[in-house]
Scaffold this motif. Structure first.
Motif, mmCIF file in Angstrom:
data_model
loop_
_atom_site.group_PDB
_atom_site.id
_atom_site.type_symbol
_atom_site.label_atom_id
_atom_site.label_comp_id
_atom_site.label_asym_id
_atom_site.label_seq_id
_atom_site.Cartn_x
_atom_site.Cartn_y
_atom_site.Cartn_z
ATOM 1 N N ALA A 237 0.834 -1.191 0.000
ATOM 2 C CA ALA A 237 0.000 0.000 0.000
ATOM 3 C C ALA A 237 0.868 1.239 0.000
ATOM 4 N N ARG A 238 0.421 2.274 -0.716
ATOM 5 C CA ARG A 238 1.081 3.576 -0.700
ATOM 6 C C ARG A 238 0.050 4.601 -0.269
ATOM 7 N N VAL A 239 0.350 5.343 0.788
ATOM 8 C CA VAL A 239 -0.631 6.231 1.383
ATOM 9 C C VAL A 239 0.021 7.533 1.821
ATOM 10 N N SER A 240 -0.814 8.530 2.055
ATOM 11 C CA SER A 240 -0.387 9.737 2.743
ATOM 12 C C SER A 240 -0.669 9.552 4.222
ATOM 13 N N ALA A 241 0.131 10.197 5.070
ATOM 14 C CA ALA A 241 -0.033 9.977 6.498
ATOM 15 C C ALA A 241 0.336 11.217 7.293
ATOM 16 N N GLU A 242 -0.272 11.325 8.459
ATOM 17 C CA GLU A 242 0.147 12.290 9.466
ATOM 18 C C GLU A 242 0.658 11.498 10.658
ATOM 19 N N LEU A 243 1.855 11.837 11.137
ATOM 20 C CA LEU A 243 2.447 11.150 12.279
ATOM 21 C C LEU A 243 2.636 12.136 13.414
ATOM 22 N N ARG A 244 2.389 11.657 14.625
ATOM 23 C CA ARG A 244 2.672 12.433 15.826
ATOM 24 C C ARG A 244 3.277 11.479 16.850
ATOM 25 N N GLN A 245 4.326 11.923 17.505
ATOM 26 C CA GLN A 245 4.926 11.068 18.529
ATOM 27 C C GLN A 245 5.577 11.903 19.622
ATOM 28 N N ARG A 246 5.432 11.421 20.847
ATOM 29 C CA ARG A 246 6.127 11.988 21.986
ATOM 30 C C ARG A 246 7.068 10.928 22.535
ATOM 31 N N ARG A 247 8.291 11.297 22.764
ATOM 32 C CA ARG A 247 9.335 10.360 23.177
ATOM 33 C C ARG A 247 8.959 9.648 24.467
ATOM 34 N N GLY A 248 9.070 8.326 24.477
ATOM 35 C CA GLY A 248 8.744 7.534 25.642
ATOM 36 C C GLY A 248 7.263 7.422 25.918
ATOM 37 N N ASP A 249 6.443 7.918 24.972
ATOM 38 C CA ASP A 249 4.997 7.933 25.200
ATOM 39 C C ASP A 249 4.288 7.222 24.055
ATOM 40 N N SER A 250 3.620 7.952 23.183
ATOM 41 C CA SER A 250 2.753 7.346 22.180
ATOM 42 C C SER A 250 3.101 7.782 20.767
ATOM 43 N N LEU A 251 2.737 6.933 19.807
ATOM 44 C CA LEU A 251 2.855 7.220 18.382
ATOM 45 C C LEU A 251 1.466 7.156 17.775
ATOM 46 N N TYR A 252 1.081 8.232 17.061
ATOM 47 C CA TYR A 252 -0.219 8.306 16.390
ATOM 48 C C TYR A 252 0.023 8.427 14.893
#
Length: 259
Positions: A65-80
Motif C-alpha cells: 500500500a502507498r498512502v499519505s499519512a500524518e504522524l505524531r509522537q512523543r518520546r517515551g509515550d505514544s505514536l499516532y
C-alpha cells in the motif's frame, strides 16, 4: 500488519523532490575515535516530540500500500498515525502506546486493539519496539557498553560489534547514522534502517527519506517526510472512536484474521 493495510487502497502519493543538504566532511576525518563519534552523534539531542506529514509505502507478504499519512509522537509515550489513500479521505487511525496498540478502520467501522505482544499481526513490524522514536528521526546511537570496531570506508565510518552481526554506517558530514544492519549468526539480514535526503530542521540535519526493512518477515516501510515539526508544544493522540464502532480484541485466545 494485515489490519492496517486492509484499511487503505493502493494509491500513489509521492512527495515533491528536494535537493539533499550535505556539508563537507569535517576536519579530523578519518581519524575520529569511537568516543568522539558517539559524542558527535549525541550532540544536540534534545528532541522530545515531533509532528509530520509524510508519504508511506508499506509492503508485506500479504500486500502493498502507498498512502499519505500524518504522524505524531512523543518520546517515551505514544505514536499516532492517520493514513489516507488519496482524495483527502482518511481510511484509518493508529495509536501505539508503551504497552498497547489500537487500529481504527474507519471504512469498516472496526477498532482492533491489544497488547504490544500481538501487535505484529496488525501493525507494520518496524513501528513496534522501544526505540521507534529514535528510528523515525534517525537519532539512534551505538551503545556505550559495546566494544565497537571503527573503520573508515570512503566518506563514512563503519562501526561493527565484536560478533560482526551488527553494523552502523555513520555519515560524519551530518553526524547521523546513514544505515544500521543486524544479521543472524549465518549472515541473514534481520533488520536494516537506511536514511537519506538530509535537510536542516531547526538547525539539525535529519533525513527526509527513511527505509525500514525486516527481510525475514518480508516487511518494508518507506517514509518520505514532506513536512516535519520538532518539539511541538501540543500533540493530540485522540482516536475519536464512536460508541457504535465494533471492538475486536487481538490476543492469543481470539486472534485475528483479515478476511
Amino acid at each position: 500488519m494485515a489490519g492496517l493495510c486492509a484499511a487503505v487502497s493502493v494509491a500513489g502519493c509521492a512527495g515533491s523532490a528536494r535537493t539533499a543538504v550535505r556539508p563537507d566532511v569535517p576536519a579530523g576525518f578519518p581519524h575520529h575515535t569511537l568516543a568522539q563519534i558517539r559524542q558527535q552523534l549525541a550532540q544536540g539531542d534534545t528532541l522530545t516530540a515531533f509532528r509530520a506529514r509524510a508519504s508511506l509505502s508499506i509492503h508485506t507478504s500479504a500486500q502493498t500500500a502507498r498512502v499519505s499519512a500524518e504522524l505524531r509522537q512523543r518520546r517515551g509515550d505514544s505514536l499516532y498515525v492517520s493514513v489516507s489513500p488519496g482524495l483527502g479521505i482518511e481510511a484509518a487511525r493508529m495509536l501505539v502506546t508503551p504497552d498497547s496498540f489500537f487500529v481504527y478502520d474507519r471504512l469498516k467501522q472496526r477498532l482492533l486493539y491489544g497488547s504490544l505482544a500481538y501487535a505484529e499481526a496488525v501493525l507494520p513490524a518496524p513501528l513496534s519496539g522501544d526505540d521507534v522514536f529514535l528510528a523515525l528521526l534517525n537519532l539512534t546511537q551505538p551503545e556505550a557498553d559495546v566494544a565497537w570496531r571503527v573503520e573508515a570506508e570512503g566518506a563514512y565510518y563503519t562501526l561493527r560489534d565484536p560478533s560482526g552481526r551488527r553494523r552502523y554506517l555513520v555519515d560524519p558530514a551530518v553526524w547521523r547514522v546513514a544505515r544500521y544492519e543486524e544479521r543472524t549468526p549465518d549472515g541473514a539480514l534481520v533488520e536494516a534502517r537506511t536514511y537519506s535526503e538530509y535537510d536542516a530542521f531547526d538547525g539539525r540535519f535529519l533525513p527526509r527519506r527513511i527505509l525500514l526493512q525486516r527481510p525475514l518477515d518480508d516487511t518494508t516501510l518507506a517514509i518520505y517526510y514532506r513536512d516535519l515539526s520538532l518539539n511541538p508544544p501540543v500533540l493530540s493522540f485522540a482516536l475519536r472512536v464512536g460508541a457504535s464502532v465494533e471492538r475486536v480484541l487481538v490476543d492469543e485466545t481470539h486472534g485475528f484474521s483479515n478476511e
